[in-house]
Write a protein that holds these residues in place. Structure first.
Motif, short mmCIF file in Angstrom:
data_model
loop_
_atom_site.label_atom_id
_atom_site.label_comp_id
_atom_site.label_asym_id
_atom_site.label_seq_id
_atom_site.Cartn_x
_atom_site.Cartn_y
_atom_site.Cartn_z
N ALA A 429 54.93 160.98 -8.62
CA ALA A 429 56.31 161.38 -8.32
C ALA A 429 57.23 160.58 -8.80
O ALA A 429 58.62 160.72 -8.58
N GLU A 430 57.03 159.54 -9.60
CA GLU A 430 58.01 158.71 -10.53
C GLU A 430 58.94 157.97 -9.20
O GLU A 430 59.95 157.64 -9.42
N ILE A 431 58.14 157.24 -8.37
CA ILE A 431 58.93 156.77 -7.43
C ILE A 431 58.39 155.11 -7.38
O ILE A 431 57.36 155.07 -7.59
N ASN A 432 59.41 154.19 -7.65
CA ASN A 432 59.24 153.07 -7.84
C ASN A 432 58.85 152.16 -6.66
O ASN A 432 59.73 152.31 -5.37
N VAL A 433 57.91 151.29 -6.68
CA VAL A 433 57.53 150.58 -5.34
C VAL A 433 58.10 149.02 -5.64
O VAL A 433 58.03 148.46 -6.53
N ILE A 434 59.06 148.67 -4.73
CA ILE A 434 59.71 147.23 -4.75
C ILE A 434 58.85 146.30 -4.43
O ILE A 434 58.83 145.02 -5.08
N ALA A 435 58.29 146.61 -3.29
CA ALA A 435 57.34 145.30 -2.62
C ALA A 435 56.36 146.14 -1.85
O ALA A 435 56.54 147.16 -1.34
N ILE A 436 55.19 145.37 -1.50
CA ILE A 436 53.95 146.10 -0.72
C ILE A 436 53.45 144.97 0.30
O ILE A 436 53.64 143.73 0.06
N ALA A 437 53.32 145.37 1.52
CA ALA A 437 52.66 144.41 2.29
C ALA A 437 51.78 145.15 3.45
O ALA A 437 51.41 146.17 3.57
N GLN A 438 50.66 144.19 3.62
CA GLN A 438 49.70 145.05 4.56
C GLN A 438 49.96 144.52 6.08
O GLN A 438 50.15 143.31 6.32
N GLY A 439 49.66 145.55 6.75
CA GLY A 439 50.00 145.32 8.27
C GLY A 439 48.80 144.12 8.95
O GLY A 439 48.03 144.20 8.25
N SER A 440 49.76 143.46 9.94
CA SER A 440 48.87 142.53 10.50
C SER A 440 47.65 142.89 11.28
O SER A 440 46.54 142.20 11.08
N SER A 441 47.65 144.20 11.62
CA SER A 441 46.45 144.88 12.43
C SER A 441 45.59 145.40 11.02
O SER A 441 44.50 146.16 11.57
N GLU A 442 45.89 145.38 10.00
CA GLU A 442 45.14 145.67 9.08
C GLU A 442 44.89 147.42 8.89
O GLU A 442 44.17 147.94 8.50
N CYS A 443 45.70 148.32 9.81
CA CYS A 443 45.55 149.59 9.87
C CYS A 443 46.81 150.33 9.25
O CYS A 443 47.17 151.28 9.58
N SER A 444 47.68 149.39 8.49
CA SER A 444 48.81 149.95 7.81
C SER A 444 49.12 149.32 6.39
O SER A 444 48.79 148.03 6.24
N THR A 445 49.58 150.14 5.55
CA THR A 445 50.13 149.56 4.40
C THR A 445 51.61 149.89 4.36
O THR A 445 51.89 151.03 4.44
#
Ligand code: ADP
Ligand code: ASP
Ligand code: MG
Length: 467
Positions: A429-445
């Motif tokens: 979709a040509e959407i740029n991701v600036i940063a990424i993080a994994q949630g602490s409970s590991e059930c989210s990004t």
């Protein structure tokens, strides 16, 4: 006896028809012989209007709050006149409405003279929205031949003095629940408790943060050892995305506490984030249901979800955020930079929504609400003044107009390829991701994305949802 906590949100008591519907749902359960405790929010929009009126008064406006008083009176009196048949009950309720609104008018007049509204005053001002709706609903139940009493939560929910975002003090609150609500239940009466509000040990009015009525319901569920907590709202349950932005959003039949906690934390308004804790600890069944379609099952929130491997269950977004970056080539060798950075942010009483290691190791990035960004950058520049002079830190800056889009699902845990799928979908979709993080409970990004791409990103990730 089975004890049930039933919480009705603002839209569930937003009109005469909604009040009638809520009263029917409560009386239906009470007639089945269940012990029912009702928690009620202010009518929809009332907390916003009260807040706005006080702020305009503080800014010197002498008209706006008067208009609000007229409008609030009109809305509440309309409900009373449409629904309450008995003359005496009607008159008593109308007087109660007038008293609350007169007091509010006087409060706004003082705020205008002082030119300032402290958070303490804000709480005194806004707490009346819930008091009004609780009174009306209790009267309506009595009219339906259900014994009922409106209970001001200031008698029950004891909190610290963090006005506008108070923390309940568990032991005292538990005692008060026992002494104030248990006798009512024993007498087969339905307490209608004001959501959202509490009081300090000195009797000062506090509120639990916006959306806090859910939290009230959870605290009462815990304190009464309830058999279930039902949160009634204006949608069919917890959904795969906010139905107001994603037209294809579907109801999630079962979701775990951890998953719904991530969803609530990352902006899904359907449940107040702090609701989860008191009920999870006691394993009290929690349901989210639609007031206007109570026959539908809604969403059941369970302790542990049956893991659907590799799947995204829901997607959510938080807006109006900024990403602060502390960057410098000399940072690596300097111990304690991260600690000092977050200490400084904490001193600014700003909560950090997400921390991310950006592409370079020579920087710390974190996401905070935009309204706090300037103050946080200033404090950090003061804190790091020496490092800046030494050029260990090159720059501290905030990137505004970003959002966090979060994909939630316990099945994502340890599943290879989930991030690839999310990135792939966004890339196409040509959407740029600036940063990424994994949630602490590991059930989210969580992904940081430019605000202009927010809706497209949510819809695009929503296509990856599998129930
Ligand atoms: P209430 O007044 O009943 O507490 P809220 O407005 O606080 O209701 O929360 C319900 C609203 O939350 C819905 O109308 C919906 O627009 C919004 N919402 C956001 N994300 C979700 C989601 N994932 N599932 C359901 N509702 C959501
Ligand atoms: N009336 C409050 C608010 O609008 C509390 C709630 O609705 O839960 O935030
Ligand atoms: Mg709410």
């Amino acid at each position: 006896m089975t004890t049930l906590i039933m919480k009705f949100g603002g839209t569930s008591v937003g009109s005469p028809a909604a009040f009638r519907q809520a009263a029917d749902i409560v009386s239906g359960q009470a007639r089945k012989g269940k012990g029912v405790v009702v928690v009620v929010s202010a009518m929809s929009g009332v907390t916003d209007s009260l807040t706005h009126a006080v702020l305009t008064a503080a800014a010197g406006d002498g008209d706006r709050y008067l208009d609000t008083c007229i409008e609030l009176r009109r809305r509440h009196v309309e409900v009373v006149e449409e629904l309450i048949r008995e003359q005496q009950l009607r008159a008593a309720l109308t007087t109660a409405i007038d008293d609350e609104i007169d007091e509010f008018r006087e409060l706004c007049a003082s705020v205008r003279v002082l030119g300032e509204a402290t958070s303490r005053v804000m709480d005194v001002a806004v707490a009346r929205g819930e008091r009004l709706s609780a009174r009306v609903l209790a009267s309506l139940l009595r009219q339906e031949q259900i014994r009922s009493e409106a209970v001001d939560a200031r008698e029950v929910i004891f909190t610290d003095a963090t006005f506008q975002n108070a923390n309940p003090i568990a032991e005292v609150t538990r005692e008060r629940i026992g002494s104030r609500l248990t006798p009512l239940l024993a007498a087969d009466a339905v307490p209608v408790v004001t959501g959202f509000i509490g009081a300090t040990a000195d009797g000062e009015t506090t509120t639990l943060g916006r959306g806090g009525s859910d939290y009230t319901a959870a605290i009462l569920g815990d304190g009464l050892d309830a058999d279930a907590v039902w949160i009634f709202t204006d949608v069919d349950g917890v959904m795969t995305a906010d139905p107001s932005t994603v037209p294809g959003a579907r109801v999630i039949p079962v979701i775990s506490y951890a998953e719904v906690g991530e969803l609530a934390y990352f902006g899904a308004k359907v449940l107040h984030p702090r609701t989860i804790r008191p009920v999870i600890e006691r394993e009290i069944p929690l349901w989210v249901k639609n007031t206007f379609a109570p026959h539908l099952p809604g969403t059941r929130i369970v302790r542990q979800s049956e893991n659907t491997h590799g799947t995204v269950k829901a997607v959510t977004v938080i807006k109006d955020l900024s990403m602060v970056t502390v960057a410098g080539r000399g940072m690596i060798g300097v111990p304690g930079i991260a600690g000092r950075t977050f200490d400084a942010v904490a001193r600014e009483k700003t909560s950090v929504l997400m921390i991310s290691q950006a592409s370079s190791e020579q920087s710390i990035c974190f996401v905070i609400p935009t309204q706090r960004a300037d103050a946080v950058v200033r404090t950090l520049e003061e804190e790091m003044a020496r490092e800046i002079v030494r050029r260990d830190i090159d720059r501290i800056w905030a990137m505004n107009d970003i959002v966090i889009v979060t994909a939630v699902g316990a099945g994502m845990r340890g599943t290879p390829g989930i991030s690839a799928r999310l990135f792939g979908a966004l890339g196409r979709a040509e959407i740029n991701v600036i940063a990424i993080a994994q949630g602490s409970s590991e059930c989210s990004t969580s992904l940081v994305i430019d605000a202009v791409d927010a809706t497209a990103a949510v819809r695009c990730i929503h296509k990856e949802v599998i129930l």
